[in-house]
Design a protein around this motif. Structure first.
Motif, PDB file in Angstrom:
ATOM      1  N   GLY A 268       0.807  -1.175  -0.056  1.00 29.96           N
ATOM      2  CA  GLY A 268      -0.085   0.044   0.066  1.00 29.96           C
ATOM      3  C   GLY A 268       0.870   1.147   0.120  1.00 29.96           C
ATOM      4  O   GLY A 268       2.101   1.341   0.015  1.00 29.96           O
ATOM      5  N   ILE A 269       0.155   2.482   0.019  1.00 34.94           N
ATOM      6  CA  ILE A 269       0.926   3.624  -0.086  1.00 34.94           C
ATOM      7  C   ILE A 269       1.636   4.133   1.196  1.00 34.94           C
ATOM      8  O   ILE A 269       0.911   3.602   2.428  1.00 34.94           O
ATOM      9  CB  ILE A 269      -0.128   4.790  -0.614  1.00 34.94           C
ATOM     10  CG1 ILE A 269       0.863   6.048  -1.108  1.00 34.94           C
ATOM     11  CG2 ILE A 269      -1.268   5.133   0.480  1.00 34.94           C
ATOM     12  CD1 ILE A 269      -0.109   7.014  -2.026  1.00 34.94           C
ATOM     13  N   SER A 270       2.609   4.848   1.210  1.00 30.26           N
ATOM     14  CA  SER A 270       3.055   5.061   2.434  1.00 30.26           C
ATOM     15  C   SER A 270       2.343   6.208   3.321  1.00 30.26           C
ATOM     16  O   SER A 270       2.225   7.034   2.752  1.00 30.26           O
ATOM     17  CB  SER A 270       4.768   5.477   2.315  1.00 30.26           C
ATOM     18  OG  SER A 270       5.121   6.154   3.400  1.00 30.26           O
ATOM     19  N   PRO A 271       2.106   6.251   4.608  1.00 27.49           N
ATOM     20  CA  PRO A 271       1.307   6.993   5.349  1.00 27.49           C
ATOM     21  C   PRO A 271       2.302   8.348   5.556  1.00 27.49           C
ATOM     22  O   PRO A 271       1.460   9.334   5.897  1.00 27.49           O
ATOM     23  CB  PRO A 271       0.941   6.385   6.674  1.00 27.49           C
ATOM     24  CG  PRO A 271       2.143   5.361   6.574  1.00 27.49           C
ATOM     25  CD  PRO A 271       2.572   4.881   5.677  1.00 27.49           C
ATOM     26  N   TYR A 272       3.455   8.500   5.197  1.00 25.53           N
ATOM     27  CA  TYR A 272       4.100   9.311   5.692  1.00 25.53           C
ATOM     28  C   TYR A 272       4.722  10.052   4.183  1.00 25.53           C
ATOM     29  O   TYR A 272       5.903   9.334   3.620  1.00 25.53           O
ATOM     30  CB  TYR A 272       5.341   9.314   6.616  1.00 25.53           C
ATOM     31  CG  TYR A 272       4.737   8.789   7.866  1.00 25.53           C
ATOM     32  CD1 TYR A 272       4.298   9.520   8.870  1.00 25.53           C
ATOM     33  CD2 TYR A 272       5.006   7.344   8.261  1.00 25.53           C
ATOM     34  CE1 TYR A 272       3.738   9.044  10.093  1.00 25.53           C
ATOM     35  CE2 TYR A 272       4.493   6.969   9.293  1.00 25.53           C
ATOM     36  CZ  TYR A 272       3.929   7.717  10.370  1.00 25.53           C
ATOM     37  OH  TYR A 272       3.294   7.452  11.536  1.00 25.53           O
ATOM     38  N   PRO A 273       4.343  10.878   3.340  1.00 28.26           N
ATOM     39  CA  PRO A 273       4.709  11.325   2.150  1.00 28.26           C
ATOM     40  C   PRO A 273       6.191  11.747   2.389  1.00 28.26           C
ATOM     41  O   PRO A 273       6.493  12.639   3.267  1.00 28.26           O
ATOM     42  CB  PRO A 273       3.748  12.100   1.667  1.00 28.26           C
ATOM     43  CG  PRO A 273       3.130  12.635   2.958  1.00 28.26           C
ATOM     44  CD  PRO A 273       3.085  11.578   4.044  1.00 28.26           C
TER      45      PRO A 273
ATOM     46  N   LYS B 100      -9.521   6.990  -0.550  1.00 27.09           N
ATOM     47  CA  LYS B 100      -9.589   5.709   0.097  1.00 27.09           C
ATOM     48  C   LYS B 100      -8.090   5.183   0.320  1.00 27.09           C
ATOM     49  O   LYS B 100      -7.642   4.602   1.429  1.00 27.09           O
ATOM     50  CB  LYS B 100     -10.245   4.681  -0.499  1.00 27.09           C
ATOM     51  CG  LYS B 100     -11.690   5.135  -0.933  1.00 27.09           C
ATOM     52  CD  LYS B 100     -12.583   5.439   0.334  1.00 27.09           C
ATOM     53  CE  LYS B 100     -13.872   5.532  -0.124  1.00 27.09           C
ATOM     54  NZ  LYS B 100     -14.884   5.912   1.194  1.00 27.09           N
ATOM     55  N   ALA B 101      -7.217   5.501  -0.601  1.00 27.23           N
ATOM     56  CA  ALA B 101      -5.695   4.892  -0.520  1.00 27.23           C
ATOM     57  C   ALA B 101      -4.925   5.795   0.433  1.00 27.23           C
ATOM     58  O   ALA B 101      -3.754   5.473   0.891  1.00 27.23           O
ATOM     59  CB  ALA B 101      -5.045   4.991  -1.752  1.00 27.23           C
ATOM     60  N   GLY B 102      -5.338   7.179   0.810  1.00 30.42           N
ATOM     61  CA  GLY B 102      -4.711   8.037   1.540  1.00 30.42           C
ATOM     62  C   GLY B 102      -3.603   8.771   0.795  1.00 30.42           C
ATOM     63  O   GLY B 102      -2.474   8.983   1.332  1.00 30.42           O
ATOM     64  N   ALA B 103      -3.637   8.847  -0.453  1.00 27.83           N
ATOM     65  CA  ALA B 103      -2.424   9.713  -1.158  1.00 27.83           C
ATOM     66  C   ALA B 103      -2.507  11.180  -0.935  1.00 27.83           C
ATOM     67  O   ALA B 103      -3.526  11.691  -1.053  1.00 27.83           O
ATOM     68  CB  ALA B 103      -2.559   9.419  -2.767  1.00 27.83           C
ATOM     69  N   VAL B 104      -1.443  11.896  -0.888  1.00 24.86           N
ATOM     70  CA  VAL B 104      -1.302  13.194  -0.842  1.00 24.86           C
ATOM     71  C   VAL B 104      -1.052  13.652  -2.210  1.00 24.86           C
ATOM     72  O   VAL B 104       0.075  13.485  -2.601  1.00 24.86           O
ATOM     73  CB  VAL B 104      -0.062  13.665   0.215  1.00 24.86           C
ATOM     74  CG1 VAL B 104       0.127  15.255   0.400  1.00 24.86           C
ATOM     75  CG2 VAL B 104      -0.681  13.055   1.537  1.00 24.86           C
TER      76      VAL B 104
END
Length: 670
Positions: free
Chosen positions: A67-72, A100-104
């Motif tokens: 998944g995508i990293s929570p800390y960009p 939904k994936a939490g991308a910045v």
């Protein structure tokens, strides 16, 4: 919930929440498992969902297995768009897709606050969306680091090349890592795009979904023929006839946008303008007003022809013809998107119908020709809308019963119906009168009519006398009281001119010439028995430089090598006197003259105006200057006293007391 098994769960959930039942052809093509990690060169028509398509295509590079990293930190994907509006729209589309994936997602758009963008990039981002110029600026300043980039997307690549962003795109792609993935999306793939793909892509997969369905099958094209003076009235009547929820009118220049916006505002339409001369805030505000429904008509240049998605846009009006077929397709592509129907009306003045038909043939679209809507057509359509007005079809509520009963008691039903009709028409702009135009089958080339029986005459003037048919035709009409229809062929030769006069007017022409057969005292006219020979061929070109026509033609001289002169004698040598014989010495050019040696210079006589140094008188003593006073500068020293120093002159008045020590200074008053 719709099942998309080959997509990540977060993206499938976002698509289902958005109302997607199935993917469009271009979205399905770019998400095939066998294309994962490969470079893509995609061409698809406008309105086919290209933004969501490349958002799905780069999901593997963004999400990965965990998944995508929570800390960009550093961006993983970069999307480049040609215009500010398209970049903002891409950011909006990717925001709901990766919510939904939490991308910045961070923007780098020209016209926005660059300092705020730099602060956002310092905080970190997963996706950066921007325009070429601003992205290059951030890279050069060190605000945007592309070292961790995994995917680069060029949206509307052909438009960016047309706008002159080639150098910026090359700089961006050269700054990105070599192992990144490059995806190019474009409506068309010209040669420039192919060269760019060959340079910066590795074995790119070519995907085209344009031929899978008819070009703009959901768009109904109408050609509206109008008189040259009725263009604005036709636009008003088109807006009134259809009353679209949202409409856009395309003009070719910014000045035309400003002019047409003022005209429609004066007629009561809710209008916004969109052109390159507006600031980014004004352009964003105009688009937001269209999306919110506060404005229903947008007057725009081609800056809004690509990528702009206005929901519910039903009508596109071409106030000015587009420059090429791509402009026509991209303008019309603002409507009829995602399976919805749309109407594209092209306002065509009669004098440019041939140009419009050629443009439509190049675009390969079928059009229905019609005239501009008349006031009768608009009033009839208003009558149909009034009968289906929701306020008349919805049932009355309990709160309205008392007011309805009171109205029925006070006024007659006929009077109430008239009030409803007046209120309905008062809320709409009155239609404009237009000149009726016959549609027909288009302009056809006019066939040349046969001139009929005629007589031929020869005039004693031609190219040598600078004869021009423009002034010869009026002279013939004046001489024989003729009209231009009575005169047929005029063929001007080098020293003569042949003229054809209709048989019915030949006698009048000869009577007007008189017995001497001279026209206006300078041109002799001779009657010929028939058509002269050679007139069926093109007329010879005039020889303007010769009055007699017997000038010798230009003869090309044969090539002669250097040092050879052919039959001509050799040139004479550039020297004076007889040639020098062989073995003879060369005569000196100048003879030497006698000169004085150094030892002889003392014996030379002196100059008469000069005197020997020994006979010169002693210099006279120099007098002091009259301004030099005693004790002043320049005065001679007296006996027993030293000479005064420089600047020792006294300026005290005679009889004045000697100056003592200076006292305290008095304060100055102002």
């Amino acid at each position: 919930m719709t099942d998309f098994p080959h997509l990540p769960a977060a993206l499938a959930e976002a698509l289902s929440a958005r109302g997607y039942d199935a993917l469009t052809p271009v979205q399905d093509a770019v998400t095939r498992p066998e294309l994962a990690g490969r470079d893509l060169l995609v061409s698809a028509q406008t309105g086919s969902g290209k933004t969501v398509a490349f958002g799905l295509a780069i999901s593997a590079e963004l999400l990965g297995e965990n998944g995508i990293s929570p800390y960009p930190d550093l961006p993983r994907a970069l999307v480049v768009a040609p215009t500010r509006e398209l970049a903002v729209q891409v950011s909006r589309e990717l925001s709901w897709l990766y919510e939904k994936a939490g991308a910045v997602i961070t923007g780098a758009v020209g016209g926005m606050d660059a300092r705020a963008e730099r602060r956002a990039l310092e905080r970190g981002a997963h996706i950066v969306v921007g325009t070429p110029g601003r992205i290059c600026d951030h890279i050069r300043r060190g605000a945007l680091d592309l070292s961790a980039l995994s995917a680069v997307v060029l949206d509307e690549a052909d438009e960016m090349l047309d706008m002159g962003f080639r150098e910026d795109l090359e700089f961006i792609l050269e700054s990105a890592p070599e192992g990144r993935r490059t995806l190019m999306f474009s409506a068309t793939v010209p040669r420039e795009i192919e060269r760019l793909a060959q340079t910066f892509q590795r074995e790119a997969e070519r995907i085209s979904t344009v031929s899978s369905r008819e070009s703009h099958a959901d768009i109904d094209y109408r050609g509206v023929l109008v008189d040259r003076s009725d263009r604005e009235n036709a636009i008003v009547n088109l807006l009134r006839l259809h009353e679209a929820e949202r409409a856009i009118v395309f003009c070719s220049t910014r000045a035309a946008v400003t002019h047409l916006t003022g005209k429609l505002l004066n007629r009561g339409f809710s209008v916004v303008a969109l052109s390159g001369e507006l600031t980014q805030d004004e352009r964003s505000r105009a688009l937001q007003m269209m999306r919110d429904g506060r404005a229903r008509v947008c007057i725009a240049t081609d800056v809004a022809a690509r990528g702009i998605d206005l929901p519910g846009l039903e009508l596109v009006i071409h106030a000015d013809l587009p420059m090429n077929r791509e402009g026509l397709l991209h303008r019309s592509g603002r409507t009829g998107r995602a399976g919805r129907k749309g109407l594209s009306a092209i306002v065509v003045p009669l004098n440019v119908r041939a140009k419009a038909e050629r443009l439509l043939r190049e675009a390969q679209v079928s059009v229905t020709w019609e005239g501009a809507p008349t006031p009768e057509d608009i009033l009839a359509r208003d009558q149909e809308r009034l009968l289906t007005e929701p306020a008349l079809t919805e049932p009355a509520t309990a709160e309205e019963f008392d007011a309805i009963a009171r109205l029925l008691e006070t006024h007659e039903p006929k009077q109430l119906a008239a009030a409803v009709l007046r209120h309905f028409r008062a809320a709409r702009t009155a239609p404009e009168d237009v000149i009726p135009v016959s549609v027909g089958e288009g302009p056809k080339p006019r066939a040349r009519e046969e001139f009929g029986a005629a007589r031929w005459y020869r005039l004693s003037m031609g190219h040598d006398q600078w004869v021009d048919p423009k002034w010869l035709l009026p002279m013939l009409c004046r001489a024989g009281d003729l009209t231009r229809r009575d005169i047929g062929m005029i063929r001007v030769m080098q020293d003569q001119t042949f003229v054809q006069i209709h048989e019915s007017m030949a006698d009048r022409f000869e009577a007007g010439l008189g017995a001497d057969r001279v026209m206006e005292g300078k041109c002799t006219v001779e009657n010929l028995p028939g058509m002269p020979e050679g007139l069926d061929r093109p007329a010879p070109k005039p020889d303007r430089w010769s009055k007699t026509g017997d000038r010798k033609p230009y003869e090309k001289k044969p090539y002669a090598p250097r040092g050879s002169y052919g039959d001509k004698p050799a040139p004479k040598p550039h020297r004076k006197g007889p040639p020098r014989e062989e073995g003879a010495e060369r005569a000196p050019r100048f003879e030497k003259t006698e000169r004085f040696e150094k030892s002889d210079r003392a014996e030379r006589p002196a100059h008469p105006a000069r005197k020997p140094a020994g006979d010169a008188p002693a210099p006279k003593p120099r007098k002091a200057a009259p301004w030099a006073r005693e004790g002043g500068h320049g005065a001679a020293a007296k006996e027993g006293k030293p000479a005064p120093k420089y600047g020792a002159k006294s300026f005290a008045k005679p009889g004045a007391k000697p100056a003592g020590k200076p006292g305290p200074k008095k304060p100055r008053s102002f």
